[in-house]
Design a protein around this motif. Structure first.
Motif, mmCIF file in Angstrom:
data_model
loop_
_atom_site.group_PDB
_atom_site.id
_atom_site.type_symbol
_atom_site.label_atom_id
_atom_site.label_comp_id
_atom_site.label_asym_id
_atom_site.label_seq_id
_atom_site.Cartn_x
_atom_site.Cartn_y
_atom_site.Cartn_z
ATOM 1 N N ALA A 134 -60.763 44.516 -76.295
ATOM 2 C CA ALA A 134 -61.412 45.675 -75.659
ATOM 3 C C ALA A 134 -61.299 46.917 -76.539
ATOM 4 C CB ALA A 134 -60.805 45.921 -74.286
ATOM 5 N N HIS A 135 -60.123 47.079 -77.181
ATOM 6 C CA HIS A 135 -59.906 48.270 -78.000
ATOM 7 C C HIS A 135 -60.487 48.135 -79.399
ATOM 8 C CE1 HIS A 135 -56.268 50.004 -75.586
ATOM 9 N NE2 HIS A 135 -57.270 49.638 -74.819
ATOM 10 N N GLY A 136 -60.670 46.881 -79.855
ATOM 11 C CA GLY A 136 -61.200 46.675 -81.203
ATOM 12 C C GLY A 136 -60.170 46.835 -82.303
ATOM 13 N N HIS A 137 -58.889 46.770 -81.948
ATOM 14 C CA HIS A 137 -57.850 46.846 -82.983
ATOM 15 C C HIS A 137 -56.584 46.118 -82.527
ATOM 16 C CE1 HIS A 137 -57.067 50.839 -80.807
ATOM 17 N NE2 HIS A 137 -56.123 50.017 -80.416
ATOM 18 N N VAL A 138 -55.691 45.924 -83.492
ATOM 19 C CA VAL A 138 -54.454 45.179 -83.259
ATOM 20 C C VAL A 138 -53.419 46.086 -82.596
ATOM 21 C CG1 VAL A 138 -52.551 43.944 -84.386
ATOM 22 C CG2 VAL A 138 -54.882 43.749 -85.282
ATOM 23 N N HIS A 139 -52.697 45.521 -81.622
ATOM 24 C CA HIS A 139 -51.582 46.272 -81.021
ATOM 25 C C HIS A 139 -50.245 45.862 -81.596
ATOM 26 C CE1 HIS A 139 -53.938 47.484 -77.181
ATOM 27 N NE2 HIS A 139 -54.316 48.155 -78.263
HETATM 28 ZN ZN ZN Z 1 -55.521 50.022 -78.488
#
Ligand code: ZN
Length: 153
Positions: A148-153
């Motif tokens: 959803a965010h388009g990046h790694v957490h």
């Molecule tokens: Zn994020």
């Protein structure tokens, strides 16, 4: 697990130019983690990674078109020196942020004369053929939140 869209990939890499000079490297650092298929990496590198697996290593030559782009000579501009009055330590090689119609763009000072400062808005690696050595450290499915965010957490 192989590398596909919406998988989180960790790689170690060494980037050299055509003369074998190291431009960038993850050696001695944490591996680079990115979300595959989101354009987080340059196109040539991301497409070479597709389908590869954890533990794989490979070398790839990326042309400027699939890297940081070709050079645009229109991005080299002479600006009156008076526009730089607030910058005391102005020197060739200095990186600055320019406010343009397209937003804030990083520029590099390439020449200084009495009247003008010449700046280059090209990416430092524009026009450069890139020689990568890559080792894939890990591949895992991204979490729904990461997708959803388009990046790694
Ligand atoms: Zn994020």
């Amino acid at each position: 697990m192989d590398i596909q869209t919406n998988r989180v990939v960790e790689i170690h890499y060494i980037l050299k130019d055509k003369n074998g000079v190291v431009i960038d490297s993850s050696e001695g650092r944490e591996p680079l983690a990115y979300l595959h298929g989101t354009g987080a990496l340059i196109k040539g590198l991301e497409s070479a990674l597709t389908g590869k697996k954890s533990g794989d290593s490979f070398e790839i030559v990326v042309q400027p078109e699939d890297g940081y782009g070709t050079r645009n000579e229109d991005a080299v501009q002479q600006i009156p020196r008076s526009s730089f009055e607030g910058i005391a330590d102005l020197e060739v090689g200095m990186r600055l942020q320019a406010q343009t119609d397209a937003g804030v763009v990083p520029i590099t000072v390439v020449d200084i004369s009495e009247e003008y400062v010449t700046v280059d808005g090209n990416h430092l690696l524009a026009g450069v053929t890139l020689y990568f050595s890559v080792k894939i450290e890990s591949v895992r499915a991204a979490t729904p939140e990461e997708i959803a965010h388009g990046h790694v957490h």
